[in-house]
Design a protein around this motif. Structure first.
Motif, PDB file in Angstrom:
ATOM      1  N   ASP B  55       0.839  -1.192   0.000  1.00 46.78           N
ATOM      2  CA  ASP B  55       0.000   0.000   0.000  1.00 46.78           C
ATOM      3  C   ASP B  55       0.874   1.242   0.000  1.00 46.78           C
ATOM      4  N   ILE B  57       0.297   4.297   0.534  1.00 45.99           N
ATOM      5  CA  ILE B  57       0.109   5.273   1.602  1.00 45.99           C
ATOM      6  C   ILE B  57       1.014   4.997   2.793  1.00 45.99           C
ATOM      7  N   TYR B  58       1.300   3.719   3.047  1.00 47.93           N
ATOM      8  CA  TYR B  58       2.122   3.397   4.220  1.00 47.93           C
ATOM      9  C   TYR B  58       3.598   3.660   3.976  1.00 47.93           C
ATOM     10  N   THR B  61       4.395   7.397   3.455  1.00 49.27           N
ATOM     11  CA  THR B  61       4.413   8.140   4.716  1.00 49.27           C
ATOM     12  C   THR B  61       5.698   7.857   5.470  1.00 49.27           C
ATOM     13  N   LEU B 232       1.493  14.091   7.802  1.00 49.09           N
ATOM     14  CA  LEU B 232       1.118  12.780   8.344  1.00 49.09           C
ATOM     15  C   LEU B 232       2.387  12.044   8.746  1.00 49.09           C
ATOM     16  N   GLU B 236       1.522   8.353  13.592  1.00 45.92           N
ATOM     17  CA  GLU B 236       0.089   8.587  13.564  1.00 45.92           C
ATOM     18  C   GLU B 236      -0.632   7.409  12.919  1.00 45.92           C
ATOM     19  N   GLN B 237       0.017   6.806  11.931  1.00 50.17           N
ATOM     20  CA  GLN B 237      -0.600   5.632  11.301  1.00 50.17           C
ATOM     21  C   GLN B 237      -0.636   4.452  12.268  1.00 50.17           C
ATOM     22  N   ASN B 240      -3.482   5.206  14.507  1.00 50.32           N
ATOM     23  CA  ASN B 240      -4.753   4.935  13.829  1.00 50.32           C
ATOM     24  C   ASN B 240      -5.083   3.454  13.798  1.00 50.32           C
ATOM     25  N   GLN B 241      -4.041   2.626  13.582  1.00 52.24           N
ATOM     26  CA  GLN B 241      -4.300   1.184  13.542  1.00 52.24           C
ATOM     27  C   GLN B 241      -4.805   0.696  14.897  1.00 52.24           C
TER      28      GLN B 241
END
Lengths: 352, 282
Positions: B55, B57-58, B61, B232, B236-237, B240-241
């Motif tokens: 992914d 986005i991961y 970031t 971001l 923070e990810q 969020n998880q």
């Protein structure tokens, strides 16, 4: 001398034991227990209240980590109970016989019972309700009044919102869609969120900031830097009191309605105290005190006659009859949907 | 001697308890849960780790976070080196001790409070903008808060001290006579700096850089409170998880990836700069 010491020791032990029995550990939202009501409850029942402030996500995470322990009473939103309960049993069913249901609005009680039901048992008692919509500076943006104004080029650089799941849902309504009707169809919902994400990324340059705390949110609009922003009705009305130009507006495509509840964690050590507290807070005069102070609507029947005129005026000003009928009440979130939304929110935040 | 040994084991107990119960056990638990699917089935899978690479986005970031962490580390060096040099070589030790105390104070207050302090200073109606307007230097406030600028300031402020102290330690062992000799032999200030001061303090610089880089890449508060609408951070990810999607297994996997990849970055940096960790420790 020794006797006195021993006596003091014994006294401190007994009070220690009494304290353990007579405390109620509550995890709730900021503002949900006004100091006056806390004092009144402690005086009436002799139970000491220990309050921890939190939000939906943290409440679930904390209770999950302790497998339903650590708190005697919690206040999750009604749409965040059933799917959590199915996956990690952290609450216990409510014994509605112990709740003074005569002082509750029947339709709200029934809705909450139904929405939080797992295996036929309800898991929550409604406490208060409110809506998510827009907080607008009416002097600077007199025509703003819908979710779609969050990407209206007219307000470029003066827009702010909280980048969380209600925003995705509000934005979907603003695009003329009905996300709640897709709760049964994961693939279609994913597609819709995809569309919303694109919209919010494309319009990101118009946004001044994403507010994350009430302080930022209030500072944004009172300083005049922001004229259109997402927010809850209670906050909007508090701001209106200080500055008549600012007010809460129910979006044309529908304000999002939420109901916050009382739910009892599985390992609650003071169940009796929890029911006492629920019945105390929903007593009409106490519930009205809360609403008068915080601005959120109450689930208490008969609280209306204790409400002051200002609160009544707030509702009348922000909600026409049509607006009320158009409130989109949050249905229970299906399992796995928050994953889709969380990823969408991350993509929006990471975009340039 | 016998007593000493007893005391040694006795005092070892709290250390071991601390290490095992608060650090090792939770990590072992996280490590195993990072290989389990979120569905709750009792099998092991690599999926939580693979998602990071699949992914965009991961990993994007993560790259963004790493790039910023390297940048902040570099800035921390540029800001800290003159401070350390001044404290050790320029002013008297008595004054240096007082100034050192002043540097330590923000550390006592705690990160959250100092970060809110920056919110007050940098805001559109904050102390800096208001005084600039009062002095007539600007008419409209400069947007500083909730941008990458304010985020970097916050990260720098919280990590600077960890760069200053190791550099100071190495500079203290630098003999002034060496600088004087070089000066007598006609070396320019720049040459002295480049060929004597910097090489001598290299272990301190590397040491400080490792600490600062680790602190910054794993920080959560500064990017969240001071950061702008696009900042971001990878932490923070992870948050969020754990908190938004309730996928603790995924969060655990991300936590370990953060640990592994940032350790690898440090290892690579040490190799590229020709430094050895053992040397730094001395």
């Amino acid at each position: 001398m020794n006797k006195i010491l021993l006596g003091a020791l014994a006294l401190s032990f007994t009070t220690g034991v009494l304290m353990a029995q007579d405390t109620l550990r509550l995890i709730t939202w900021k503002g949900y227990v006004p100091a006056e009501l806390k004092e009144k409850f402690e005086k009436e029942t002799g139970i000491e209240l220990k309050i921890t402030y939190s939000n939906n996500e943290e409440m679930i995470a904390k209770l999950r980590a302790t497998r339903g322990g650590g708190f005697d009473l919690a206040q999750p939103s009604q749409d965040r109970i059933s799917f959590v309960q199915k996956k990690f049993p952290i609450y216990q069913p409510i014994d509605y016989a112990k709740v003074n249901t005569a002082q509750l609005i029947p339709s709200m009680l029934d809705a909450v019972k139904k929405n939080t039901a797992v295996d036929g048992k309800g898991y929550a008692v409604p406490m208060c309700y409110g809506t998510t919509g827009l907080i607008i500076n009416k002097k600077e943006a007199p025509e703003a009044g819908d979710w779609s104004d969050l990407w209206n080029p007219k307000y470029t650089g003066k827009i702010s919102y909280r980048l969380k799941r209600p925003l995705l849902i509000g934005a979907a309504f603003g695009m003329g869609e009905d996300p709640f009707s897709l709760y049964g169809d994961k693939a279609a919902y994913e597609k819709l969120i995809e569309k919303v994400t694109k919209k919010l990324i494309d319009s990101k340059k118009m946004v001044k900031n994403y507010w994350t705390s009430g302080d930022t949110q209030k500072a944004n609009i009172t300083s005049g830097d922001v004229v259109v922003q997402s927010g809850w009705d209670g906050i909007g009305w508090q701001l209106h009191k200080a500055n008549a130009d600012i007010d809460f507006v129910a979006p044309k495509s529908g304000a999002l309605g939420w109901i916050d509840t009382y739910a009892i964690p599985k390992k609650s050590k003071n169940i009796e105290g929890a029911y006492k507290f629920i019945n105390f807070m929903l007593k009409p005069e106490n519930a009205a005190f809360f609403t008068n102070k915080e601005g959120y609507g109450t689930a208490s029947l008969g609280a209306e006659k204790f409400l002051n005129d200002e609160i009544k005026a707030n509702f009348a000003r922000s909600f026409s009859k049509a607006d009320i009928d158009n409130i989109k009440w949050h249905p229970p979130v299906p399992a796995g949907f928050e994953e889709i939304e969380s990823k969408a929110l991350e993509r929006i935040k990471a975009a340039n | 001697m016998q007593d000493n040994k007893k005391a040694f084991y006795f005092l070892l107990i709290p250390v071991l308890l601390w290490l095992v119960m608060l650090i090792i056990l939770p990590h072992v638990d996280l490590f195993f849960s990072s290989f389990k699917p979120n569905s709750g089935e009792d099998t092991y899978t690599l999926e939580n780790y693979l998602i990071f690479f699949q992914d965009k986005i991961y990993w994007s970031t993560f790259l963004y976070t790493t790039a910023y962490a390297i940048g902040v580390t570099l800035l921390a060096f540029i800001v800290s080196f003159p401070v350390a040099f001044y404290l050790v070589k320029v002013i008297s030790p008595k004054h240096a001790a007082f100034l050192m105390l002043m540097l330590l104070i923000p550390l006592w207050i705690g990160e959250l409070v100092t970060i809110y302090g920056w919110v007050i200073l940098l805001g559109d109606k904050g102390a800096i903008n208001e005084s600039l307007i009062f002095l007539g230097i600007i008419d409209t406030p400069i947007t500083m808060l909730y941008t990458n600028f304010s985020m970097i300031i916050g990260l720098l402020y919280m990590s600077m001290l960890f760069m200053i102290i190791p550099i100071m330690t190495t500079l203290e062992s630098l003999d002034d006579a060496q600088i004087e000799a070089a000066s007598d032999l006609g070396a320019s200030k720049f040459t002295i700096f480049k060929s004597i001061v910097i090489p001598h303090s290299m272990p301190g610089i590397i040491n400080g850089s490792i600490i600062v880089f680790m602190l910054v890449i794993g920080d959560y508060l500064a990017p969240n409170i001071l950061g702008g609408k696009s900042s971001l951070w990878f932490t923070e990810q992870i948050y969020n998880q754990f908190l938004s999607t309730f996928n603790w297994n995924q969060g655990a996997a991300f936590g370990f990836l953060l640990l592994i990849i940032s350790s690898a970055t440090i290892w690579a940096a040490l190799r590229l700069s020709g430094q050895k960790l053992e040397k730094v420790e001395n």
